[in-house]
Design a protein around this motif. Structure first.
Motif, short mmCIF file in Angstrom:
data_model
loop_
_atom_site.label_atom_id
_atom_site.label_comp_id
_atom_site.label_asym_id
_atom_site.label_seq_id
_atom_site.Cartn_x
_atom_site.Cartn_y
_atom_site.Cartn_z
N PHE A 4 0.82 -1.22 0.00
CA PHE A 4 0.00 0.00 0.00
C PHE A 4 0.86 1.27 0.00
O PHE A 4 0.45 2.32 0.50
CB PHE A 4 -0.94 -0.01 1.21
CG PHE A 4 -1.90 -1.17 1.21
CD1 PHE A 4 -2.91 -1.24 0.27
CD2 PHE A 4 -1.77 -2.19 2.13
CE1 PHE A 4 -3.79 -2.31 0.26
CE2 PHE A 4 -2.65 -3.27 2.13
CZ PHE A 4 -3.66 -3.33 1.19
N ARG A 5 2.04 1.19 -0.59
CA ARG A 5 2.99 2.31 -0.55
C ARG A 5 2.46 3.56 -1.25
O ARG A 5 2.80 4.68 -0.86
CB ARG A 5 4.32 1.88 -1.18
CG ARG A 5 4.22 1.38 -2.61
CD ARG A 5 5.55 0.80 -3.09
NE ARG A 5 5.50 0.23 -4.42
CZ ARG A 5 5.08 -0.99 -4.68
NH1 ARG A 5 4.67 -1.76 -3.70
NH2 ARG A 5 5.07 -1.46 -5.92
N TYR A 6 1.63 3.39 -2.27
CA TYR A 6 1.11 4.55 -2.99
C TYR A 6 -0.01 5.26 -2.25
O TYR A 6 -0.53 6.28 -2.72
CB TYR A 6 0.65 4.15 -4.39
CG TYR A 6 1.81 3.87 -5.33
CD1 TYR A 6 2.61 4.91 -5.80
CD2 TYR A 6 2.12 2.57 -5.73
CE1 TYR A 6 3.68 4.66 -6.64
CE2 TYR A 6 3.19 2.31 -6.57
CZ TYR A 6 3.97 3.36 -7.03
OH TYR A 6 5.03 3.11 -7.85
N LEU A 7 -0.42 4.69 -1.11
CA LEU A 7 -1.48 5.31 -0.32
C LEU A 7 -0.93 6.08 0.88
O LEU A 7 -1.70 6.64 1.67
CB LEU A 7 -2.46 4.24 0.16
CG LEU A 7 -3.10 3.37 -0.94
CD1 LEU A 7 -4.08 2.38 -0.33
CD2 LEU A 7 -3.80 4.23 -1.98
N THR A 8 0.40 6.11 1.03
CA THR A 8 1.01 6.76 2.18
C THR A 8 0.60 8.22 2.29
O THR A 8 0.24 8.70 3.38
CB THR A 8 2.55 6.66 2.09
OG1 THR A 8 2.92 5.28 1.99
CG2 THR A 8 3.20 7.26 3.32
N ASP A 123 -10.82 -2.96 -9.32
CA ASP A 123 -9.68 -3.02 -8.40
C ASP A 123 -9.74 -1.89 -7.37
O ASP A 123 -9.49 -2.11 -6.19
CB ASP A 123 -8.36 -2.95 -9.19
CG ASP A 123 -8.01 -4.28 -9.83
OD1 ASP A 123 -8.25 -5.32 -9.20
OD2 ASP A 123 -7.52 -4.30 -10.96
N ILE A 124 -10.05 -0.69 -7.82
CA ILE A 124 -10.13 0.43 -6.88
C ILE A 124 -11.28 0.23 -5.91
O ILE A 124 -11.17 0.56 -4.71
CB ILE A 124 -10.25 1.76 -7.65
CG1 ILE A 124 -8.92 2.07 -8.35
CG2 ILE A 124 -10.65 2.90 -6.73
CD1 ILE A 124 -8.91 3.32 -9.19
N GLY A 134 -13.66 -3.29 5.58
CA GLY A 134 -12.62 -4.19 6.09
C GLY A 134 -12.05 -3.72 7.41
O GLY A 134 -11.87 -4.51 8.35
N ILE A 135 -11.72 -2.42 7.51
CA ILE A 135 -11.18 -1.87 8.76
C ILE A 135 -12.21 -1.92 9.88
O ILE A 135 -11.90 -2.26 11.02
CB ILE A 135 -10.69 -0.42 8.53
CG1 ILE A 135 -9.36 -0.45 7.78
CG2 ILE A 135 -10.56 0.34 9.84
CD1 ILE A 135 -8.74 0.90 7.56
N ARG A 303 -8.81 -9.45 -0.98
CA ARG A 303 -9.22 -8.89 -2.27
C ARG A 303 -8.60 -7.51 -2.47
O ARG A 303 -8.11 -7.17 -3.55
CB ARG A 303 -10.74 -8.80 -2.36
CG ARG A 303 -11.45 -10.12 -2.59
CD ARG A 303 -12.96 -9.94 -2.65
NE ARG A 303 -13.62 -11.20 -2.89
CZ ARG A 303 -14.63 -11.36 -3.76
NH1 ARG A 303 -15.06 -10.32 -4.45
NH2 ARG A 303 -15.20 -12.53 -3.93
N GLY A 304 -8.63 -6.70 -1.40
CA GLY A 304 -8.04 -5.37 -1.48
C GLY A 304 -6.55 -5.44 -1.73
O GLY A 304 -6.00 -4.67 -2.53
#
Length: 580
Positions: A4-8, A123-124, A134-135, A303-304
């Protein structure tokens, strides 16, 4: 780096939203733990005959107060967490779109449109679900398990609690194994969806070709195969998910059975009160919920993760064409010099060989040649849609590789062969390069491109919608609107790449005559396979198999009796036969 690096950057901005969302989720979880204890107290008080109407009202008001707090808290965590997940969806989708805008044209030759569409939708959406529901479910599963387990120990002791949670380790091991399988199979599901989407997109774009060649049945069959593969991969995933959910339910039911057996005996023996047993069972029900939710949580999170892996593969791609460290803005005047230019594509095809040209500002150079002679490749290099070798192309004395892309392309008015139009009205298509549509400029550009008279004949005039890819217009009309779109930029360099092929020679002459005043002040490059289009150019360059084989003006080339003269002779015969 993490998946998830692009969501930082997103989480840095919205971390407090998630913090407050989880805080209120925890408040709801803690507050609802009071209900079983209150039910236990009510049960014991009733059994002992110690509960009067006033006491019952007090308990009712307490439960009502807890319900109000839970309702308020649930509204807040939905706003913070679910709202943030929607912002994440927006962030990721715009990030993906912006990244695709930076990619080089060659990237879209390799990637299928349907596959990219699947990334931007399914995907998004899967990533959004992981960081939304999920959280929420994961937090519920962890917190409720700890709280309910702790209160169960306090209520009836660790022995009975231990019996109740015997199935949990089995569940944890099973969930871990199923999670890895779900991750792998969901990737296959998304790949199958991409293939199916590509099939639909390609078929709709080529609908006229399909009908013209009577291939409807074959295309239906091809789509059915893609759709069946999508179903098969989903069924393959559902088989795992279908086994995980019943397993969770069986283990949860096993806990209930154990508690009824051992807890009931404890009540009979007097070890615990009936109120304690009611409270304990209520806590167990709360514990069963996160146990049952574990399967769903694992499914959504995997899935995410699988979808983010697929998105990372795109976001990790770097454009082939970009501004170098030495790139600068240049006040482009339009002087072009090409020195010993040779170019070959990645597959080894040599498209250009030793090209030398010197085009001064205000001059018109025409390039003519057979299909595949390298004409369009040369234009693509001038636009830096492909990277030319350093030291081969100069604009106003500056290596084209050292001019910023935006600066270079804003200085060029380009009319491509395919004349792509957007699904909007004619006015917006012409004004595409302008920050704001200017009616007067749009109309003037349309007049220069000799399309104005056609446009005002439409019922909606310049507000006429052109349909997808300009499908409602003729080929000649699309070409002339494309020319108007290039002219309205008022560029220093104007490139017409076979952009008059769909109009008759008379209209072609009228368009070129209209463009004379504009072209006299600009560097103009006209690419064509028709002699009538290029005959009035200051210099005509004849290309064949990637090389310049002849050059000069029309009269000089006709006298030479070479390839140009032969082409001129054939086209004159065609015109005579056509008019006969």
């Amino acid at each position: 780096m993490g998946v998830f690096r692009y969501l930082t950057q997103f989480f840095r901005k919205y971390k407090w939203y998630y913090f407050f969302g989880i805080f209120w989720l925890l408040v709801v979880n803690v507050v609802q733990m009071m209900v079983p204890r209150l039910l236990g107290n009510i049960t014991d008080s009733l059994a002992q005959g110690m509960l009067d109407a006033r006491g019952l009202l007090m308990y009712a008001l307490m439960i009502l107060g807890i319900g109000l707090i839970m309702g308020f808290g649930r509204a807040l965590w939905r706003i913070f967490i679910t709202g943030s997940a929607r912002r994440l969806e927006y962030y990721l989708r715009t990030k993906l779109f912006a990244h695709l805008q930076k990619m080089s044209p060659n990237y879209f030759n390799r990637m299928k449109t349907g596959d990219l569409m699947a990334h931007a939708t399914n995907d998004i959406n899967a990533v959004r679900m992981a960081f939304g529901g999920g959280i929420i479910m994961a937090t519920d599963a962890i917190v409720l398990t700890l709280l309910a387990g702790g209160l169960m120990v306090a209520q009836v002791g660790w022995q009975l609690t231990l019996i109740a949670i015997i199935p949990l380790p089995i569940l944890a091991v099973s969930a871990s194994s199923f999670g890895r399988i779900i991750h792998s199979r969901f990737k296959n599901v998304q790949a199958a969806f991409s293939t199916m989407t590509e099939s639909v997109q390609e078929n709709l774009e080529g609908a006229r070709v399909v009908k013209a060649f009577v291939q409807e049945d074959e295309e239906i069959k091809r789509f059915e195969e893609a759709a069946q593969k999508h179903v098969d991969t989903n069924v393959h995933l559902v088989k795992v998910w279908g086994m995980l959910e019943p397993l969770v339910q069986v283990l949860a039911t096993a806990s209930v059975i154990l508690i009824v057996m051992f807890g009931g005996r404890a009540v009979i023996n007097g070890s615990i009160s009936i109120g304690d047993f009611v409270a304990f069972n209520s806590y167990l029900v709360m514990l069963i919920w996160p146990m049952m939710a574990i399967g769903w949580v694992i499914n959504v999170l995997q899935r995410g993760r699988a979808s983010m892996d697929r998105l990372n593969a795109i976001l990790d791609e770097q454009p082939d064409i970009y501004d170098g460290d030495n790139a600068k803005d240049v006040d482009v005047q339009g002087n072009i010099e090409i020195k010993d230019l040779s170019f070959e594509y990645e597959d080894g095809h040599k498209a250009l060989k030793n090209i030398n040209l010197n085009i001064k500002k205000g001059k018109t150079v025409a390039i003519i040649g057979r299909t595949g002679s390298g004409k369009t490749t040369l234009v693509n290099l001038l636009l830096r849609l492909a990277n030319p070798p350093r030291g081969t192309i100069y604009v106003d004395g500056v290596d084209i590789n050292d001019i910023k892309l935006k600066n270079l392309r804003e200085s060029i008015g380009y009319v491509p062969q395919d004349n792509f139009l957007f699904s909007t009205d004619i006015s917006n298509n012409i004004a595409f390069a302008l920050e704001k549509t200017n009616t007067i400029e749009v109309e003037e550009a349309a007049k220069f491109a000799h399309i104005y008279d056609n446009i005002i004949e439409f019922p909606e005039k310049f507000d006429t919608m052109v349909g997808e890819r300009g499908v409602t217009l003729s080929g000649g009309q699309k070409q002339r609107i494309s020319i108007a779109r290039a002219i309205i930029k008022d560029p220093e360099i104007l490139i017409l790449d076979d952009s008059l092929s769909a109009v008759d020679t008379q209209t072609e002459e009228e368009i070129l005559k209209q463009l004379e005043d504009i072209m006299n002040n600009k560097t103009s490059i006209i690419i064509s396979h028709r002699v009538s289009t290029v005959k009035d150019a200051d210099e005509i360059v004849v290309m064949d198999q990637g090389e310049i084989v002849e050059r000069g003006n029309h009269d000089e080339l006709v006298k030479q009796g070479g390839l140009y003269a032969n082409l001129n002779h054939k086209q004159q015969l065609e015109e005579k036969l056509g008019s006969a």
